[in-house]
Design a protein around this motif. Structure first.
Motif, PDB file in Angstrom:
ATOM      1  N   ALA A   1       0.820  -1.205   0.000  1.00 30.98           N
ATOM      2  CA  ALA A   1       0.000   0.000   0.000  1.00 30.98           C
ATOM      3  C   ALA A   1       0.856   1.259   0.000  1.00 30.98           C
ATOM      4  CB  ALA A   1      -0.932  -0.008   1.214  1.00 30.98           C
ATOM      5  N   ALA A   2       1.924   1.254   0.811  1.00 25.77           N
ATOM      6  CA  ALA A   2       2.792   2.423   0.904  1.00 25.77           C
ATOM      7  C   ALA A   2       3.503   2.702  -0.411  1.00 25.77           C
ATOM      8  CB  ALA A   2       3.811   2.217   2.024  1.00 25.77           C
ATOM      9  N   ASP A   3       3.846   1.638  -1.134  1.00 26.38           N
ATOM     10  CA  ASP A   3       4.606   1.796  -2.377  1.00 26.38           C
ATOM     11  C   ASP A   3       3.721   2.023  -3.591  1.00 26.38           C
ATOM     12  OD1 ASP A   3       6.854   1.798  -4.108  1.00 26.38           O
ATOM     13  OD2 ASP A   3       6.570  -0.337  -4.517  1.00 26.38           O
ATOM     14  N   LEU A   4       2.648   1.250  -3.698  1.00 24.52           N
ATOM     15  CA  LEU A   4       1.886   1.232  -4.944  1.00 24.52           C
ATOM     16  C   LEU A   4       0.881   2.371  -5.060  1.00 24.52           C
ATOM     17  CD1 LEU A   4       1.302  -2.601  -5.412  1.00 24.52           C
ATOM     18  CD2 LEU A   4       3.161  -1.154  -6.248  1.00 24.52           C
ATOM     19  N   GLY A   5       0.709   3.146  -3.989  1.00 22.35           N
ATOM     20  CA  GLY A   5      -0.150   4.315  -4.088  1.00 22.35           C
ATOM     21  C   GLY A   5       0.321   5.286  -5.160  1.00 22.35           C
ATOM     22  N   ARG A   6       1.617   5.325  -5.415  1.00 23.52           N
ATOM     23  CA  ARG A   6       2.142   6.235  -6.446  1.00 23.52           C
ATOM     24  C   ARG A   6       1.664   5.851  -7.835  1.00 23.52           C
ATOM     25  NH1 ARG A   6       7.703   4.011  -8.027  1.00 23.52           N
ATOM     26  NH2 ARG A   6       7.805   1.995  -6.943  1.00 23.52           N
ATOM     27  N   PHE A   7       1.201   4.611  -7.992  1.00 22.07           N
ATOM     28  CA  PHE A   7       0.650   4.159  -9.271  1.00 22.07           C
ATOM     29  C   PHE A   7      -0.886   4.180  -9.265  1.00 22.07           C
ATOM     30  CE2 PHE A   7       4.611   1.431  -9.009  1.00 22.07           C
ATOM     31  CZ  PHE A   7       5.369   2.278  -9.814  1.00 22.07           C
ATOM     32  N   GLY A   8      -1.463   4.714  -8.187  1.00 19.96           N
ATOM     33  CA  GLY A   8      -2.912   4.743  -8.095  1.00 19.96           C
ATOM     34  C   GLY A   8      -3.515   3.392  -7.770  1.00 19.96           C
ATOM     35  N   ILE A   9      -2.747   2.529  -7.102  1.00 25.49           N
ATOM     36  CA  ILE A   9      -3.214   1.187  -6.746  1.00 25.49           C
ATOM     37  C   ILE A   9      -3.422   1.117  -5.234  1.00 25.49           C
ATOM     38  CG2 ILE A   9      -2.676  -1.287  -6.742  1.00 25.49           C
ATOM     39  CD1 ILE A   9      -0.879  -0.742  -9.195  1.00 25.49           C
ATOM     40  N   ARG A  10      -4.605   0.666  -4.822  1.00 25.79           N
ATOM     41  CA  ARG A  10      -4.906   0.472  -3.400  1.00 25.79           C
ATOM     42  C   ARG A  10      -4.631  -0.972  -3.003  1.00 25.79           C
ATOM     43  NH1 ARG A  10      -9.703   0.204  -2.130  1.00 25.79           N
ATOM     44  NH2 ARG A  10     -10.727  -0.039  -4.151  1.00 25.79           N
ATOM     45  N   VAL A  11      -4.177  -1.172  -1.775  1.00 23.16           N
ATOM     46  CA  VAL A  11      -3.922  -2.527  -1.266  1.00 23.16           C
ATOM     47  C   VAL A  11      -4.444  -2.617   0.162  1.00 23.16           C
ATOM     48  CG1 VAL A  11      -2.212  -4.322  -0.835  1.00 23.16           C
ATOM     49  CG2 VAL A  11      -1.815  -2.653  -2.665  1.00 23.16           C
ATOM     50  N   ASN A  12      -5.309  -3.580   0.399  1.00 23.20           N
ATOM     51  CA  ASN A  12      -5.858  -3.797   1.731  1.00 23.20           C
ATOM     52  C   ASN A  12      -5.819  -5.281   2.088  1.00 23.20           C
ATOM     53  OD1 ASN A  12      -6.928  -1.021   2.527  1.00 23.20           O
ATOM     54  ND2 ASN A  12      -7.891  -1.299   0.523  1.00 23.20           N
ATOM     55  N   THR A  13      -5.995  -5.563   3.358  1.00 25.71           N
ATOM     56  CA  THR A  13      -5.947  -6.930   3.873  1.00 25.71           C
ATOM     57  C   THR A  13      -7.255  -7.266   4.562  1.00 25.71           C
ATOM     58  OG1 THR A  13      -3.547  -6.811   4.208  1.00 25.71           O
ATOM     59  CG2 THR A  13      -4.752  -8.480   5.469  1.00 25.71           C
ATOM     60  N   CYS A  14      -7.774  -8.456   4.297  1.00 20.26           N
ATOM     61  CA  CYS A  14      -8.959  -8.953   4.995  1.00 20.26           C
ATOM     62  C   CYS A  14      -8.559 -10.160   5.833  1.00 20.26           C
ATOM     63  CB  CYS A  14     -10.049  -9.336   4.009  1.00 20.26           C
ATOM     64  SG  CYS A  14     -10.849  -7.925   3.227  1.00 20.26           S
ATOM     65  N   ARG A  15      -8.738 -10.054   7.143  1.00 18.24           N
ATOM     66  CA  ARG A  15      -8.389 -11.144   8.053  1.00 18.24           C
ATOM     67  C   ARG A  15      -9.654 -11.927   8.377  1.00 18.24           C
ATOM     68  NH1 ARG A  15      -4.454  -7.587  11.927  1.00 18.24           N
ATOM     69  NH2 ARG A  15      -6.486  -6.950  12.757  1.00 18.24           N
ATOM     70  N   MET A  16      -9.696 -13.153   7.877  1.00 11.53           N
ATOM     71  CA  MET A  16     -10.896 -13.960   7.995  1.00 11.53           C
ATOM     72  C   MET A  16     -10.864 -14.798   9.269  1.00 11.53           C
ATOM     73  SD  MET A  16     -11.673 -12.779   5.054  1.00 11.53           S
ATOM     74  CE  MET A  16     -13.321 -13.477   4.988  1.00 11.53           C
ATOM     75  N   GLY A  17     -12.044 -14.978   9.868  1.00 10.37           N
ATOM     76  CA  GLY A  17     -12.206 -15.918  10.964  1.00 10.37           C
ATOM     77  C   GLY A  17     -12.852 -17.196  10.452  1.00 10.37           C
ATOM     78  N   TRP A  18     -13.743 -17.791  11.246  1.00  7.47           N
ATOM     79  CA  TRP A  18     -14.512 -18.933  10.785  1.00  7.47           C
ATOM     80  C   TRP A  18     -15.358 -18.506   9.583  1.00  7.47           C
ATOM     81  CZ3 TRP A  18     -14.429 -23.926  12.607  1.00  7.47           C
ATOM     82  CH2 TRP A  18     -13.770 -24.167  13.815  1.00  7.47           C
ATOM     83  N   ILE A  19     -15.417 -19.364   8.584  1.00  7.35           N
ATOM     84  CA  ILE A  19     -16.226 -19.112   7.394  1.00  7.35           C
ATOM     85  C   ILE A  19     -17.117 -20.328   7.170  1.00  7.35           C
ATOM     86  CG2 ILE A  19     -16.221 -18.648   4.919  1.00  7.35           C
ATOM     87  CD1 ILE A  19     -13.355 -17.552   5.260  1.00  7.35           C
ATOM     88  N   HIS A  20     -18.426 -20.130   7.233  1.00 11.49           N
ATOM     89  CA  HIS A  20     -19.328 -21.266   7.119  1.00 11.49           C
ATOM     90  C   HIS A  20     -19.590 -21.589   5.652  1.00 11.49           C
ATOM     91  CE1 HIS A  20     -22.833 -23.592   9.169  1.00 11.49           C
ATOM     92  NE2 HIS A  20     -22.080 -24.354   8.403  1.00 11.49           N
ATOM     93  N   GLY A  21     -18.695 -22.393   5.103  1.00 13.34           N
ATOM     94  CA  GLY A  21     -18.826 -22.930   3.762  1.00 13.34           C
ATOM     95  C   GLY A  21     -18.536 -24.410   3.800  1.00 13.34           C
ATOM     96  N   GLN A  22     -18.196 -24.965   2.665  1.00  6.98           N
ATOM     97  CA  GLN A  22     -18.004 -26.415   2.571  1.00  6.98           C
ATOM     98  C   GLN A  22     -16.923 -26.946   3.514  1.00  6.98           C
ATOM     99  OE1 GLN A  22     -17.660 -28.020  -1.435  1.00  6.98           O
ATOM    100  NE2 GLN A  22     -16.347 -29.669  -0.712  1.00  6.98           N
TER     101      GLN A  22
END
Length: 262
Positions: free
Chosen positions: A173-194
């Motif tokens: 995120a700190a580096d790629l902002g100069r190219f107009g690119i956003r970077v974020n993180t999603c921290r997942m917990g339990w996910i009720h799927g298969q």
């Protein structure tokens, strides 16, 4: 629709969150590039998306191989006009459950190579296509901030590799902002799927009542539900959308309140 007229790449399209991300992105109007090592699985998901009048291509890709990452980017560019609006780095290698005394450094190295460096390789391959408004979401885990263990060991190798990904995301995120690119993180917990449903069923088959298994999982989740797969996918995809146009370098916890960041 949330992702109308956008092109979204999802790595790690497997039976869990990956396929939900791909299907929901298509339902929200995106053209989707599905990537994973299992050719048959991603082709089946692609066919399902197309049958529902969506647009998708399926490209086998092992994110530990730079050449395959570059080939994925080439096919995505050729299929959808050279512009990628979103990249979801959800490919992963879980590795062994272990305690400190029996942890295998070789297995942990494999986890780091896929979970952290795989996201780096794929992001590098797509940089030219993401410039000027693209977004990256790195899919991580609550286990990086809340250690998880069972009788058979700790989720240590996986969590340590994803912890490195958390830090990498901040530097991206700190580096790629100069190219107009956003970077974020999603921290997942339990996910009720298969995958979680299989875990629940295995305990039921061993003699534990289903209600007891679910209650054990949700006992310290404030919302008192195992977060449904589609709801988890929506939260991830929101970070690719224009609703998060000025959000970068952030970590979003998606876990029903199981972990509440300070």
């Amino acid at each position: 629709m949330l992702l109308e007229n956008k092109v979204v790449v999802v790595s790690g399209v497997g039976p869990g969150l990956g396929q939900a991300l791909a299907r929901l992105a298509a339902a929200e109007g995106a053209s989707v590039v599905l990537a994973a090592r299992n050719r048959d699985f991603i082709e089946n998901v692609r066919e399902d998306i197309v049958s529902r009048h969506g647009e998708a291509i399926a490209v086998p890709c092992d994110v530990s191989d730079p050449a395959q990452c570059e080939e994925l980017a080439r096919q995505a560019r050729d299929a959808f006009g050279g512009r990628i609006h979103g990249l979801v780095n959800s490919a992963y290698y879980h590795g062994e459950w272990s305690f400190i005394e029996n942890a295998d450094p070789t297995d942990m190295t494999r986890g780091f190579d896929v979970n952290c460096l795989g996201a780096l390789r794929l992001t590098q391959a797509f940089l030219p296509l993401l410039r000027n408004g693209g977004a990256v979401v790195n899919v991580s885990t609550m286990a990086t901030v809340r250690p998880y263990a069972g009788d058979h060991g700790m989720e240590m190798g996986y969590a340590v590799a994803k912890g490195a990904l958390n830090t990498l995301g901040k530097y991206m995120a700190a580096d790629l902002g100069r190219f107009g690119i956003r970077v974020n993180t999603c921290r997942m917990g339990w996910i009720h799927g298969q995958p979680v449903e299989q875990h629940i069923q295995s305990m039921v088959d061993a003699g534990t009542p289903r209600e007891e298994v679910v209650a054990g999982i949700t006992s310290d989740i404030p919302l008192k539900v195992i977060p449904p797969e589609e709801d988890c996918a929506r939260a991830v995809l929101m970070m690719l959308s224009d609703y998060a146009a000025v959000v970068t370098g952030a970590s979003l916890d998606i876990n029903g309140g199981h972990w509440i960041a300070p």
